[in-house]
Scaffold this active site. Structure first.
Site, PDB file in Angstrom:
ATOM      1  N   ARG A  69       0.792  -1.285   0.243  1.00  0.00           N
ATOM      2  CA  ARG A  69      -0.141  -0.081   0.064  1.00  0.00           C
ATOM      3  C   ARG A  69       0.840   1.308  -0.088  1.00  0.00           C
ATOM      4  O   ARG A  69       0.362   2.250  -0.267  1.00  0.00           O
ATOM      5  CB  ARG A  69      -1.218   0.114   1.178  1.00  0.00           C
ATOM      6  N   TYR A 123     -16.009  14.781 -17.849  1.00  0.00           N
ATOM      7  CA  TYR A 123     -16.680  13.230 -17.649  1.00  0.00           C
ATOM      8  C   TYR A 123     -17.617  13.533 -16.561  1.00  0.00           C
ATOM      9  O   TYR A 123     -17.656  14.003 -15.645  1.00  0.00           O
ATOM     10  CB  TYR A 123     -15.362  12.360 -17.277  1.00  0.00           C
ATOM     11  N   ASP A 188      -7.678  17.527 -17.387  1.00  0.00           N
ATOM     12  CA  ASP A 188      -7.903  16.164 -17.437  1.00  0.00           C
ATOM     13  C   ASP A 188      -7.610  16.130 -19.080  1.00  0.00           C
ATOM     14  O   ASP A 188      -8.082  16.513 -20.127  1.00  0.00           O
ATOM     15  CB  ASP A 188      -9.345  15.877 -17.388  1.00  0.00           C
ATOM     16  N   LYS A 213      -8.258   4.463 -20.341  1.00  0.00           N
ATOM     17  CA  LYS A 213      -8.491   4.637 -21.900  1.00  0.00           C
ATOM     18  C   LYS A 213      -7.021   4.474 -22.682  1.00  0.00           C
ATOM     19  O   LYS A 213      -6.699   3.163 -22.722  1.00  0.00           O
ATOM     20  CB  LYS A 213      -8.992   5.955 -21.895  1.00  0.00           C
TER      21      LYS A 213
END
Length: 417
Positions: A69, A123, A188, A213
């Site tokens: 982590r 988005y 973005d 993407k």
């Protein structure tokens, strides 16, 4: 891992070699996948010191890994590579694009800066997390010209997406960064990728990707990443450690592999998209085409007929959400990706009920056009005549507002010629 910066290289070269420069010295060719969740250490005093250092700055701990982590060597290779491609000091990867955005918002909120200024469209889920105040944030929506007036003493972030999802509207990042003053600008860059645009060069401090993407590129990995300076990266790592929004090592490996072909994929798909956009713009069944002046593999278009019939009619093109894969995808934003945005806000941002968003892949352009042509059917164009395609000059900036409703043939990036 690499300890010194590599010399400046072309983006295509960096895409292949960044994050891998140490492999040959280790007698390796492919990057190893480290699946360990924990790592042994017999010096607990040293471990305590390293954990204290991480708690103070969020910097990657020196020496061997401690716990999954806190960080992972395979994921770190991807982060190194993406930072190189975006031209930033660092990058921090997360389990999804929304996890990455959440971490950015939490970093600013932890400093008492809960106000966000944002430009629509974004988005749909990015819009929702801001509008709904799910993380205790407050958002002011504005157009690009209103950024400075919207800033407040507690503004922690200005957020834009360019080209925007799904209308492909573009904004002038340099002008926006100037308007932000000392407030960080988050851009973005999912649609453009660093192949077409590097927002850090225009003043953006934070560059967000849904790495699911184009960076992954094959529809088989979910991830997010923020490219930024090292100071902000440290805070992001602390949030990632606390919330557990970590990226799995296998996903990190797939992303690093995806980056190696990113320039080739983006350029090839963009060439096909530009061809298809021109054909759509000349088709009387299509009311308006949105294609960014910067180029790219995304097309948005509005049809005179029923957009749901187009979705139902494709056979080669896949009717599915997401984008950036090697195969072409099409979806109806008002029904899916932006359904969560309130209808009035959605339409006000140019996301009409007739808008379709298509992510162009690597298939042959003629096969794709045959499928689109069949799906569009033979519906009459309601009195509209054929119009010619006029490609705008590269590098120009389109308007953020939708085209006037009384001029159906004027597209965001395809004016009447």
């Amino acid at each position: 891992m690499e300890t010194t910066p590599a010399p400046t290289r072309a983006l295509a070269t960096e895409a292949v070699h960044a994050g891998r420069d140490d492999l040959a010295r280790q007698g390796l060719h492919a990057p190893p996948i480290d699946l360990s969740t924990t790592y042994p250490s017999y010096d607990s005093r040293a471990e305590a010191a390293r954990i204290d250092a991480f708690a103070t700055t969020g910097a990657d701990p020196d020496g061997p890994p401690i716990y999954g982590r806190l960080g992972n060597p395979t994921v770190a290779r991807f982060e190194t590579a993406l930072a190189r491609l975006e031209g930033t000091e660092s990058a921090v990867a997360f389990a999804s694009g929304m996890a990455a955005l959440t971490a950015v918002l939490l970093v600013r909120a932890s400093a008492g800066l809960r106000h966000v200024v944002a430009v629509r469209p974004l988005y749909g889920c990015s819009d929702h997390i801001l509008t709904a105040g799910l993380l205790g944030t407050e958002v002011t929506w504005t157009d690009p010209a209103g950024i400075t007036d919207a800033l407040r003493p507690d503004t922690g972030l200005v957020m834009v997406e360019t080209p925007a999802n799904p209308t492909l509207a573009e904004v002038d990042l340099r002008a926006l960064a100037h308007a932000c003053g000392t407030v960080p600008l988050l851009a973005d860059n999912t649609f453009a990728t660093p192949v077409l645009q590097r927002p850090a060069e225009h003043g953006a401090r934070l560059i967000l990707h849904s790495a699911t993407k184009y960076l992954g590129g094959h529809g088989d990995v979910m991830a997010g990443v923020v490219a930024c300076d090292e100071e902000f990266a440290g805070r992001l790592r602390q949030i990632r450690f606390a919330t557990g929004g970590i990226l799995h090592p296998l996903a990190g490996y797939l992303l690093l592999r995806g980056l190696s072909t990113l320039p080739v994929r983006v350029h090839a798909a963009s060439a096909t998209a530009a061809d298809l956009a021109a054909r759509l713009a000349a088709d009387p069944r299509v009311a308006r085409v949105h294609y960014p002046r910067i180029g790219g593999a995304m097309i948005a278009f509005e049809v005179h007929g029923d957009p749901h019939e187009v979705i139902a009619g494709v056979r080669l093109i896949t009717p599915a959400v997401s984008l950036g894969s090697v195969d072409t995808l099409i979806q109806h934003p008002a029904s899916i990706s932006h359904r969560i945005v309130e209808e009035g806000d959605r339409r006000g941002a140019g996301v009409s009920d007739g808008l379709l968003r298509m992510s162009v892949g690597l298939e042959d352009v003629e096969d794709l056009w045959t499928d689109l042509d069949n799906a569009l059917g033979m519906a009459p164009p309601r009195g509209a005549g054929l119009h010619r395609f006029a490609a705008p000059p590269r590098g120009a900036t389109s308007h953020n507002a939708p085209a006037p409703a009384d001029d159906p043939l004027v597209a965001t990036a395809f004016p009447r010629s």
